[in-house]
Design an enzyme around this catalytic site. Sequence first.
Site, PDB file in Angstrom:
ATOM      1  N   LYS A 152      -3.357  -1.535   0.476  1.00 51.04           N
ATOM      2  CA  LYS A 152      -2.198  -1.659   1.358  1.00 51.04           C
ATOM      3  C   LYS A 152      -2.580  -2.351   2.658  1.00 51.04           C
ATOM      4  CE  LYS A 152      -1.158   1.539   4.086  1.00 51.04           C
ATOM      5  NZ  LYS A 152      -1.201   2.017   5.489  1.00 51.04           N
ATOM      6  N   SER A 153      -3.718  -1.941   3.220  1.00 47.24           N
ATOM      7  CA  SER A 153      -4.147  -2.489   4.507  1.00 47.24           C
ATOM      8  C   SER A 153      -4.348  -3.997   4.429  1.00 47.24           C
ATOM      9  CB  SER A 153      -5.444  -1.821   4.955  1.00 47.24           C
ATOM     10  OG  SER A 153      -5.268  -0.435   5.102  1.00 47.24           O
ATOM     11  N   ARG A 205      -1.889  -7.299   5.879  1.00 48.78           N
ATOM     12  CA  ARG A 205      -2.516  -8.312   6.731  1.00 48.78           C
ATOM     13  C   ARG A 205      -2.309  -9.701   6.128  1.00 48.78           C
ATOM     14  NH1 ARG A 205      -4.969  -3.629   7.863  1.00 48.78           N
ATOM     15  NH2 ARG A 205      -6.146  -3.354   9.806  1.00 48.78           N
ATOM     16  N   ASP A 243       5.534   0.167   1.576  1.00 47.65           N
ATOM     17  CA  ASP A 243       5.013  -0.433   2.814  1.00 47.65           C
ATOM     18  C   ASP A 243       4.959  -1.953   2.731  1.00 47.65           C
ATOM     19  OD1 ASP A 243       4.726   2.094   3.855  1.00 47.65           O
ATOM     20  OD2 ASP A 243       2.664   1.785   4.538  1.00 47.65           O
ATOM     21  N   ASN A 249       8.510   3.676   7.241  1.00 46.21           N
ATOM     22  CA  ASN A 249       7.435   4.352   7.968  1.00 46.21           C
ATOM     23  C   ASN A 249       6.121   3.592   7.795  1.00 46.21           C
ATOM     24  OD1 ASN A 249       6.212   6.282   9.559  1.00 46.21           O
ATOM     25  ND2 ASN A 249       6.007   7.804   7.939  1.00 46.21           N
ATOM     26  N   GLN A 304      -4.821  -0.361  14.833  1.00 41.72           N
ATOM     27  CA  GLN A 304      -3.782  -1.320  14.463  1.00 41.72           C
ATOM     28  C   GLN A 304      -3.272  -2.104  15.669  1.00 41.72           C
ATOM     29  OE1 GLN A 304      -0.763   0.816  12.284  1.00 41.72           O
ATOM     30  NE2 GLN A 304      -2.174   1.368  10.636  1.00 41.72           N
ATOM     31  N   ASP A 349      -8.000   7.887   6.428  1.00 37.75           N
ATOM     32  CA  ASP A 349      -7.065   8.109   5.329  1.00 37.75           C
ATOM     33  C   ASP A 349      -7.693   8.858   4.162  1.00 37.75           C
ATOM     34  OD1 ASP A 349      -4.977   6.982   6.674  1.00 37.75           O
ATOM     35  OD2 ASP A 349      -5.111   5.028   5.705  1.00 37.75           O
ATOM     36  N   GLU A 390       1.644   9.196   9.347  1.00 37.03           N
ATOM     37  CA  GLU A 390       2.998   9.360   8.814  1.00 37.03           C
ATOM     38  C   GLU A 390       3.576  10.725   9.153  1.00 37.03           C
ATOM     39  OE1 GLU A 390       1.390   5.996   6.327  1.00 37.03           O
ATOM     40  OE2 GLU A 390       0.648   7.602   7.596  1.00 37.03           O
ATOM     41  N   ARG A 402      -1.044  15.022  10.180  1.00 31.08           N
ATOM     42  CA  ARG A 402      -1.780  15.376   8.969  1.00 31.08           C
ATOM     43  C   ARG A 402      -2.721  16.563   9.174  1.00 31.08           C
ATOM     44  NH1 ARG A 402      -2.933   9.228   6.732  1.00 31.08           N
ATOM     45  NH2 ARG A 402      -0.859   8.960   5.788  1.00 31.08           N
ATOM     46  N   HIS A 421       2.808  10.369   1.863  1.00 29.36           N
ATOM     47  CA  HIS A 421       2.184  10.053   0.576  1.00 29.36           C
ATOM     48  C   HIS A 421       0.792  10.652   0.419  1.00 29.36           C
ATOM     49  CE1 HIS A 421       0.064   6.331   2.425  1.00 29.36           C
ATOM     50  NE2 HIS A 421       0.647   7.003   3.403  1.00 29.36           N
ATOM     51  N   ARG A 422      -0.004  10.646   1.489  1.00 28.99           N
ATOM     52  CA  ARG A 422      -1.384  11.131   1.368  1.00 28.99           C
ATOM     53  C   ARG A 422      -1.449  12.656   1.239  1.00 28.99           C
ATOM     54  NH1 ARG A 422      -3.729   6.772   0.819  1.00 28.99           N
ATOM     55  NH2 ARG A 422      -3.399   4.952   2.147  1.00 28.99           N
ATOM     56  N   LYS A 458       5.057   5.074  -1.179  1.00 26.50           N
ATOM     57  CA  LYS A 458       4.708   4.334   0.041  1.00 26.50           C
ATOM     58  C   LYS A 458       3.511   3.426  -0.191  1.00 26.50           C
ATOM     59  CE  LYS A 458       4.238   5.133   4.992  1.00 26.50           C
ATOM     60  NZ  LYS A 458       3.167   4.187   5.307  1.00 26.50           N
TER      61      LYS A 458
END
Length: 421
Positions: A25-26, A30, A52, A94, A171, A296, A324, A327, A373-374, A399
Amino acid sequence: MTTEKLTIVPPGHALSGVVNPPGSKSITNRALLLAGLANGTSRLTGALKSDDTRYMAEALRAMGVSVDEPDATTFVVTGSGQLKPPAEPLFLGNAGTATRFLTAAVALGNGKFVVDGDEHMRKRPITPLVAALKSLGVDITAATGCPPVTINGSGGFSSHHVVIDAGLSSQYVSALLMAAPCSGKPFTVELAGDDIGARGYIDLTLAAMRAFGASVEQVTPSIWRVEPTGYEAADFHIEPDASAATYLWGVEALTGGKIDIGTQAANFTQPDARALDVISAFPDMPAIIDGSQMQDAIPTIAVLAAYNTTPVRFTGIANLRVKECDRVRALSLGLNAIREGLAREEGDDLIVTGDPSLSGQHLPAEIDTFADHRIAMSFALAGLKTSGITILDPKCVGKTYPGYWDALASLGVTYLQEIPR
């Protein structure tokens, strides 16, 4: 409204097989942005298709970038080098990467841009990035310190040196770095202080930027100099998601199985891949685990810690409170729902006491995922060893890993599903 529920049935045997995690995803978000800022057509292969990345792709389309999807893991992106003001606010759900990255990128445009998200994104801080962009002469406001953010772009920046507080998120730094090659002059990004969320993600940003023709030099550990090259269209392959891989490594550790994910840990460039060293030590993981550079992966490791032979203290995880969801709190609540006293918070640290006797017990527990999601994916691991673990809102995994439940099912995991009427 009744929430959809998924109860995991412990398999009672080792889980082995082949699972190919989705693309990172990351890296996908990008690469989508950089391809959108380039003049020409880029082909992104191995990409993640999830909530995402869909939000990022739709935002680019709304700003005049062509984004085609010829197959399940490819984006073909054609840009003109300019992002045009969209007719409506950019809704990014999100997706933290999309929100932070686009906030800086659209400041290079001419006209009004509104960057917004869902109720969860509207609680995630963005003030440090807004302050940094203001210092560059950008007309930008975020009334609550969180999205929505309104940017009235005037085609670039009036200054070409920025100091950014990255204590909450790396980020912010990545967002400024990716915008910098399009700013028209040599640009310097400098950290305010030494604190920075997972520095490894800056390395991902720099690698992606260079792949699209940027010239960036790390002058010191806290200063980067970026040349005004703009971006060139490129063909770019995206590696599998290391954060997703941690769940599969967790399955191996908990069940004694063997899962071929198609990529050796040493070949990942994402910082979460270092979690394998800790996971491989299960059930004798270290007493203190610093999560600052693999944030993560911490939900995965924290659930494993519930079955560790000794207690584990997680440090360096304050940033998990502004993901998100909070956590740290979500992990504490979920673990204590399984067995009271299994976890506690001390400041921003999380202590998981560890109780191998949880294996084989029936302990009915509904896990509130907080639409994260995590949290959903990590607590599914507890269901492999303890019966009665029920995940609320299981579809939130879309996500970043829409095929997660199918992946576990392919290894032999079964579920009891309750769908609201």
